[in-house]
Design an enzyme around this catalytic site. Structure first.
Site, mmCIF file in Angstrom:
data_model
loop_
_atom_site.group_PDB
_atom_site.id
_atom_site.type_symbol
_atom_site.label_atom_id
_atom_site.label_comp_id
_atom_site.label_asym_id
_atom_site.label_seq_id
_atom_site.Cartn_x
_atom_site.Cartn_y
_atom_site.Cartn_z
ATOM 1 N N GLY D 16 -29.907 82.610 57.646
ATOM 2 C CA GLY D 16 -28.432 82.915 56.427
ATOM 3 C C GLY D 16 -28.753 84.461 56.063
ATOM 4 N N ARG D 77 -28.722 82.968 64.126
ATOM 5 C CA ARG D 77 -29.737 82.121 64.603
ATOM 6 C C ARG D 77 -29.745 81.592 66.129
ATOM 7 N NH1 ARG D 77 -31.318 80.009 59.216
ATOM 8 N NH2 ARG D 77 -28.906 79.708 58.234
ATOM 9 N N ASP D 108 -38.151 81.874 56.257
ATOM 10 C CA ASP D 108 -39.702 81.705 57.040
ATOM 11 C C ASP D 108 -39.040 81.505 58.566
ATOM 12 O OD1 ASP D 108 -38.275 79.195 56.469
ATOM 13 O OD2 ASP D 108 -39.689 78.296 57.350
ATOM 14 N N THR D 131 -33.570 85.693 50.895
ATOM 15 C CA THR D 131 -32.925 84.681 51.677
ATOM 16 C C THR D 131 -32.416 83.974 49.798
ATOM 17 O OG1 THR D 131 -33.559 81.923 51.592
ATOM 18 C CG2 THR D 131 -34.855 83.519 51.426
ATOM 19 N N ASP D 133 -32.551 81.180 48.859
ATOM 20 C CA ASP D 133 -33.868 79.752 48.332
ATOM 21 C C ASP D 133 -35.071 80.099 46.982
ATOM 22 O OD1 ASP D 133 -30.965 78.722 49.032
ATOM 23 O OD2 ASP D 133 -32.787 78.344 51.083
ATOM 24 N N ASP D 135 -38.087 80.685 48.170
ATOM 25 C CA ASP D 135 -39.239 78.790 48.457
ATOM 26 C C ASP D 135 -39.511 79.778 49.781
ATOM 27 O OD1 ASP D 135 -37.672 79.315 50.613
ATOM 28 O OD2 ASP D 135 -36.224 77.404 50.319
ATOM 29 N N ARG D 177 -31.085 73.459 49.624
ATOM 30 C CA ARG D 177 -30.879 72.472 50.816
ATOM 31 C C ARG D 177 -33.113 71.697 50.647
ATOM 32 N NH1 ARG D 177 -27.999 71.453 54.851
ATOM 33 N NH2 ARG D 177 -26.705 72.644 54.734
#
Lengths: 328, 328, 328, 328
Positions: D16, D77, D108, D131, D133, D135, D177
């Site tokens: 992403g 992707r 990741d 990213t 996120d 995370d 997510r």
């Protein structure tokens, strides 16, 4: 740790305003109320303590302010509070209302006042670093810096549009009388070719040689970001020097000024202000007195108020090297 | 209407840059290609015509630029184009490429150049009003004004946060050397107490009396928005006058400067630029030559280039009355 | 013109909120006070008239709100006011306070209520078009449209970053149940390849053919902006249709939703709201009653309230043609 | 440390997109050129390696991109890269160009691919955490998070205007997510009454009880911020549950969606991206291979690529307690 037990606290903002102060006020008020304290707002910093401009706040007093710039409590610098007489009046006003703890949101000057006051009178004080300059010992972050630097970045992005359209040399002055953080961060983030800050000596001959060479090769498009407290005086002074040496250069000056103090705070500034405000009240409650609540390495960190002084950070030479490599 | 039939056109941006110029370029290029024309980009205004800095554009050349500030064609002011010799070289360069029509995005100075050029050589020119000042006869709107005025409003909103926090008098200078539109609109939109523009005489004694009375009643919180071409000189000059008469006032000056020229254009500026760019090419195609494409009362309107001059609009006294009523 | 002489007026916001309503409230309050009227704020639209949620306002009540989104008077839709009983109670509440004039900021539904009320009771009403949809007869502009469309544009600009990074087909739904203005303007301003609005029939086969051809030639990067009231239902419905016909397409849906209603109003929305608010009070004072204050061709224009209905504007086929040419 | 000596490197963005990727690309390219390397851009992530969509970059290739959202290298992707056959083709393409080092900006999943590739073929890889996120194990920060969370905050601020105007219950879904950071930070920063994240179990009965009590006391104004990967499914699912239990509540849902991925990066994201990009190249040069460059406690930190996995952070119960206290 003191055994002083607080029941009524006052909160004030002092010195220059910074975005996020309202988020900090909100956190102090609501955390205080949650713990059963009465929380009083004090207007215009220490001036309001002397003028008795103090009012009881409730949860609604701070509704819908987390996103607002400025400070609903207003701020000021108070000369009178620097005198023993002024502080005596301030104490009397607090005492009459039963206020037995204070949270001061401001800079190192405000903390000095708090420390002196707390030495003279038995009112514990907690400081929160509210300044756009990010130059207080005891905290990696200060309330307002992240917003100020993003405001500077957005403004310089706009200036770059014009700079590129016209092939010009722009000198943009950002805030930071003693600290170059806003200049350093906003300069890197906008791809500035040169950044001039108080912490590092700039070799003017090297700068001029660099600009001269650029002028020879092509049109002189160049962005210099300079902190207001730079070694050559303000941006207009620097422009004079540059024009003196490169008479044909199309040099423009922008002084971003007070827009850097205002505006809706960023997420980061709202978060750290909320966090610090929460721990300010917790500190008063458990008797961790006369400290500044800061953040070091992403963790809450407490510094005795008299150590929370203005601190010229060392800005590594590595950063200045990266600036040159990335802007080339 | 001429019977000249265009097949290859050039597009350029000239004078000060303004947000939305890229949207206009995109519309000219894509409308031209749609109609089977070859479209050439000319860099740095008339300078590029003389230096032969001209390149063929395709649909992709203008992809993803509608939202960008500045101008991908760059802009400049050209002294050489003011000479017959300069224009002769420019013509030769166009002729060699077969360019037989021009779209000029710029201000009244650029249109004057286009008119002269078109009188001397048989190359029809279409002008698009690209200036943040909104002061061109023949159009209610100019490309860039709406963005510039919103940039000013956002900046002044930030300054107001600090103004209110500190109870200060701020003098904010916005762009507009000959036209007060940015000052008038941004001043009303930010609730300025006073607005000083070239179109209207300001009574300095009334202003000082008004400030003095405010200072007596309470802290002097007041916002003055001033166009750079105001009757008292720039904002610093005005500040000197005010401080001379109100020695105790805490007066601050902000000069918004070049941030007003850049930034991503507003919806309105992208729309009118797209619309005007489309009709510029249509005009070349049907032989409506040497006109500026403007908008009057929400409809496309054509003005002969030599009438598209800088125009000091009458700003009604009613507006200045509303300013006073609403800010009180 | 009535000979009714107003001395106390009420102001309310009704229906969906829109950015700029606060600027209109401010103008009504301050113009009223300037003319010696008492001005009452009525909370939550007609509900507040029935619940007697009415309070006297002064100049300070509207300080520092011109830049705020939402409405300080809150808004609501009132079923009770649609009944004669509800209106009777509302009238009694107004009468008791001596309120003899009303300014209603809202949409066509709110104006209908005002007209009915004014027919039954001797209280003159002035309407101001406060809606993001720009679909009221009698005004080229409505308070909130310019902000909403710029919010949509900024959001779609962000989506385009991702769309281009991934070569995707995005369907973005903007507000506009009956009117396609937000979709049309934001679509053109963001270079949308397709715009689907209630005013124009979209040929789904042509759309699919167009997408299919794109998919063949290269990766399918395409932006479709659709008004919520489009002919194919909401954006998710349209996505289903597209995926049914182009099974390999990477289709994403974004529904911008309520962010389009909020936020600090643009300069334009603050200006027209201030202007209209001023003329609303002037109208009450000179007895120009039961009209909506609008703007036609940049001039204030008055329309009888019962003519200020929702109006589906004709959106010219020329615009849709320009969309296709510019996005190609 | 390997003795592999790099001379030509490739850079790509994968997974992403996130704001700041362009700043990272710029830093990699310019640092590489500074050290005498040739730097190749690889388009659409690993797909471009397989499709041989690879091109030599120079300093100008990355001019004026530091402020742009998205990624000029595009991203995707790639299923094919998950197969040994795909990787073999990719390797052949790199080899032919002499590329002997890679910088991968992504999440990741992208790092896993890099690790596998590097195990099979002798091409060292450096990962940068790109990213929104936040995370990834091995870094406190990720490129894009700060921008995404500020975009969410600005959007929710706008929604709050409408929420307050109408006294409504809003459920706003933000991205995340598997990680609740965007929800947690944006929720605290906007004063959300409830925040629902994957890391913490939410007691639905307590939530309903809380809303019910609010509904009794007054109009139900409440903001719930929910991460997309929350325990109750997406925001629409949660809305159904709430409406099932509070049939009279005026519940609205907003799914912020893809606007959170785009937009001009914040100062912080540009800085960390620049910093990480610089150290990625330095790492390749000194033979610190197959690591992710991260930041721990404000210092550059290297983590072996196979440890740089998605990590559900522990979000302290203390934070959730603060949320409740501050929103009350």
């Amino acid at each position: 740790m003191s055994k002083h037990k607080v029941t009524k606290i006052g909160v004030l903002t002092s010195g220059g305003d910074s975005p996020g102060m309202n988020a900090a006020i909100r956190a102090v008020v609501r955390t205080g109320i949650y713990h059963g304290l009465e929380v009083f707002g004090i207007r215009r910093g220490y001036s309001g303590m002397i003028d008795n401009d103090i009012f009881l706040m409730d949860s609604k007093s701070v509704a819908n302010i987390i996103q607002r710039g400025g400070t609903i409590l207003k701020t000021a610098r108070s000369d009178e509070f620097r005198t023993p007489e002024g502080r005596a009046i301030a104490y009397k006003n607090l005492k009459r209302l039963g206020i037995d703890g204070l949270v001061i949101i401001g800079g190192d000057g405000s903390f000095k006042g708090a420390q002196t006051f707390s030495n003279e009178y038995d009112i514990p004080c907690i400081g929160l670093p509210g300044t756009i300059d990010k130059d207080i010992a005891g905290s990696d972050v200060t309330i307002g810096f992240d917003t100020a630097v993003n405001t500077a970045v957005e403004a310089i992005d706009k200036i770059r549009d014009t700079m590129d359209a016209h092939d010009r040399l722009f000198i943009v002055e950002v805030m930071g009388r003693d600290a170059g953080y806003i200049a350093l961060h906003s300069g890197i983030a906008t791809g500035a070719e040169n950044i001039i800050i108080p912490e590092t000596k700039t070799d003017i001959e090297e700068l001029i040689a660099n600009l001269t060479e650029k002028e020879k090769r092509k049109k002189l498009v160049n962005l210099i970001v300079v902190a207001e407290g730079g070694q050559f005086g303000d941006a207009n002074e620097l422009a004079k020097i540059v024009k003196g040496r490169l008479p044909n250069a199309d040099v423009r000056v922008c002084i971003l000024g007070h827009i850097q103090r205002g505006g809706s705070p960023t997420c980061e500034d709202r978060l750290i202000a909320s966090h610090m405000g929460y721990y300010a009240v917790e500190s008063l409650l458990i008797g961790r007195h006369n400290v500044m609540v800061g953040v070091i390495n992403n963790k809450i960190h407490y510094t005795p108020l008299n150590h929370a002084v203005k601190q010229k950070q060392t800005i590594g030479q590595e950063w200045m090297k990266i600036v040159k490599i990335l802007a080339s």
